[in-house]
Design a protein around this motif. Structure first.
Motif, short mmCIF file in Angstrom:
data_model
loop_
_atom_site.label_atom_id
_atom_site.label_comp_id
_atom_site.label_asym_id
_atom_site.label_seq_id
_atom_site.Cartn_x
_atom_site.Cartn_y
_atom_site.Cartn_z
N UNK A 331 -36.17 147.56 -7.49
CA UNK A 331 -37.33 148.41 -7.20
C UNK A 331 -37.04 149.25 -5.95
N UNK A 332 -37.94 150.18 -5.65
CA UNK A 332 -37.71 151.14 -4.56
C UNK A 332 -37.52 150.45 -3.22
N UNK A 333 -38.39 149.49 -2.90
CA UNK A 333 -38.30 148.79 -1.62
C UNK A 333 -36.96 148.07 -1.48
N UNK A 334 -36.57 147.37 -2.54
CA UNK A 334 -35.31 146.63 -2.49
C UNK A 334 -34.12 147.58 -2.36
N UNK A 335 -34.16 148.69 -3.09
CA UNK A 335 -33.03 149.62 -3.04
C UNK A 335 -32.92 150.27 -1.66
N UNK A 336 -34.06 150.55 -1.04
CA UNK A 336 -34.04 151.11 0.32
C UNK A 336 -33.37 150.13 1.28
N UNK A 337 -33.72 148.86 1.16
CA UNK A 337 -33.12 147.83 2.02
C UNK A 337 -31.63 147.68 1.74
N UNK A 338 -31.27 147.72 0.44
CA UNK A 338 -29.86 147.62 0.06
C UNK A 338 -29.06 148.76 0.68
N UNK A 339 -29.60 149.98 0.62
CA UNK A 339 -28.91 151.14 1.20
C UNK A 339 -28.78 151.01 2.71
N UNK A 340 -29.87 150.58 3.36
CA UNK A 340 -29.85 150.43 4.82
C UNK A 340 -28.77 149.43 5.23
N UNK A 341 -28.73 148.30 4.53
CA UNK A 341 -27.77 147.25 4.87
C UNK A 341 -26.33 147.71 4.62
N UNK A 342 -26.10 148.36 3.49
CA UNK A 342 -24.75 148.81 3.15
C UNK A 342 -24.27 149.86 4.14
N UNK A 343 -25.15 150.81 4.48
CA UNK A 343 -24.77 151.83 5.46
C UNK A 343 -24.46 151.23 6.81
N UNK A 344 -25.25 150.25 7.22
CA UNK A 344 -25.03 149.58 8.51
C UNK A 344 -23.70 148.82 8.49
#
Length: 533
Positions: A331-344
């Motif tokens: 879902x959108x919330x999970x994907x946003x968190x996934x992107x944030x973590x991967x970028x970090x």
């Protein structure tokens, strides 16, 4: 057998032919020859093998080169089937009704040219697209309409040029029940790229996961053909056409956006990731973060209708190697968190999100999470802005906009990177999408029933790398070169006469060659506007 037979001999030949289709075809079927007229069909060994397969197996799929006489051997098998068996219902479908009708016409002519004593069933109905025998057997041609053959119980379904039949997946869904109670199917075709019904059915037949028996007949299976013949036939043909018409090569035969040679090269270097991680194990990693390298993360967010995937690539922009990839349906919330973590994890790398409707929601959440390195551009021009420049700029828009204007540009950039071997792709998931990313009605898009999410994300990545990152780096180098060319002097003139002690017409307070750091410090004080952004 052209000599006159007694009644007993004729009965013996009829019985023998009814038991052996190969014997019947080689002795009694006649085919037209351009020079010699009507001649006996003297089959080649590979054609005899096909006849035996047709007789012994219910489902046959034939991947063939052109001009191999396969449609003629299928026609002769149909003659044998309807002549020696009562109430057989044969349907021939093809890309066009004309093609199917031509095969039915071959069958009809063979029946008419049998010896009189061999015509144990006479033709009672003779139409352009069909005919019927006195034993109740029917042969007819049909176009590939949605209702083709649906209301009938078929003894044999022949699909001619199956790889070129549009929408055969849906058509097969309706046709299969008509043969499932004992009927047979022969699907034959030259290849036409990958991902279509014919390709998938053929590959699955080789792997033994369906009921079809596969036969592969490239050009050199024909005993009368050699390398000289091949070179002469193909000297004016493209590689793609040669692959389709003669080499039985699925990968090289389709109208893929990426050249088949490049697809095959990628296929050789594809490998399993070092890790498959994440909550759904769809996050694939080939190389961990290395501080000395720079990275780019590009994401494409699913539309939300369940038909496509949310994806991202992480690329080492120093070597243009794809080091990580994700493809899933969070879902959108999970994907946003996934992107944030991967970028970090990859050094707070530049994070680019395709800003479609759902993409805006993901970008807003990343902004709320204070991700420090989001991609911005100037609305209307797509000129890259970094996050600091974008603050307070009314023309700045977060993310990348894929539009009618930018879509062909980013796809062209992807094709350029792949063609020039700039991009290193190791993912089998991306490779599969490239195989089914084709030209349809002049537009590059995924084949019907397939996705292009990873392809489009990679296309954006290539564009951003070549415009935002490289262009920005070039601007920095221009600025540095301009600074290096500037000379700051503070000169004092005196009125001493030449020859007097201490005479010097111009005295430099600071020497750029001796103290380059001082030069840059002074330049920063004098020309601060150069260092902005």
């Amino acid at each position: 057998m052209t000599f006159k037979l007694s009644k007993e001999q004729a009965i013996k030949e009829i019985l023998k032919s009814g038991k052996d289709s190969t014997y019947f075809v080689n002795n009694f079927c006649r085919i037209p020859h351009a020079i010699h007229g009507l001649i006996r069909f003297d089959t080649y060994p590979f054609q005899d093998d096909l006849l035996r397969n047709f007789e012994n197996h219910r489902y046959n799929i034939v991947l063939k080169a052109r001009q191999m006489g396969i449609s003629t051997i299928v026609a002769s098998y149909i003659v044998w089937l309807v002549l020696f068996h009562k109430h057989k219902n044969i349907l021939v479908i093809a890309t066009q009704l004309k093609t199917a009708t031509n095969l039915v016409r071959k069958v009809k002519e063979m029946v008419k040219n049998l010896p009189d004593w061999m015509q144990i069933a006479s033709m009672t109905v003779d139409n352009r697209t069909s005919f019927e025998l006195s034993n109740g057997s029917v042969v007819k041609a049909s176009s590939t309409s949605e209702d083709a053959g649906r209301s009938e119980a078929l003894s044999l379904l022949v699909i001619d040029e199956a790889a070129h039949v549009e929408g055969l997946d849906d058509l097969w869904t309706g046709l299969y029940p008509t043969i499932s109670t004992g009927g047979r199917c022969i699907a034959l075709s030259t290849p036409n790229g990958v991902g279509n019904w014919f390709h998938e059915t053929y590959i699955n037949s080789i792997e033994g996961v369906n009921m079809f028996v596969p036969t592969n007949l490239p050009w050199d299976e024909h005993p009368d053909r050699d390398q000289e013949w091949f070179e002469n036939e193909t000297k004016n043909m493209s590689k793609r056409k040669i692959a389709q018409e003669y080499e039985c090569n699925f990968n090289a035969s389709g109208e893929t956006v990426i050249h088949p040679d490049d697809i095959m090269r990628i296929e050789k270097i594809c490998c399993e990731p070092k890790y498959k991680t994440g909550y759904d194990r769809n996050y694939w990693i080939w190389e961990e973060y290395k501080p000395e390298k720079k990275y780019l993360l590009v994401a494409d967010v699913a539309r939300g209708d369940g038909a496509d995937f949310s994806v991202y690539h992480i690329i080492n922009i120093t070597d243009m190697e794809v080091v990580a990839e994700y493809k899933g349906k969070p879902n959108i919330d999970d994907f946003s968190t996934i992107l944030y973590t991967a970028g970090h994890e990859y050094g707070n790398c530049l994070l680019v999100v395709e800003n479609n409707n759902i993409g805006y929601s993901v970008l807003e959440k990343l902004i709320d999470l204070d991700y420090p390195n989001l991609y911005y551009s100037v609305k209307g021009t797509h000129e890259y802005l970094d996050q600091v420049q974008a603050i307070g700029n009314n023309s700045a828009i977060a993310g990348f906009t894929t539009s009618m204007k930018t879509r062909p540009l980013i796809i062209a950039k992807l094709e350029e990177f792949v063609r020039n071997n700039i991009l290193k792709i190791q993912s089998g998931r991306l490779l599969n999408e490239l195989k089914t990313f084709i030209w349809r009605n002049g537009k590059p898009q995924a084949m019907k029933g397939y996705n292009d999410d990873l392809v489009m994300a990679m296309a954006i990545a290539c564009w951003v790398r070549d415009t935002a990152i490289i262009a920005n780096k070039r601007n920095e180098e221009y600025q540095r070169a301009m600074l290096d060319s500037m000379v700051y002097t503070n000169t004092k003139f005196n009125t001493q006469m030449k020859g007097q002690r201490g005479y010097n017409s111009r005295q430099s307070v600071w020497d750029q060659k001796k103290d380059p750091l001082t030069k840059h410090k002074k330049n920063m004080d004098e020309f601060p506007w150069i260092y902005k952004g």
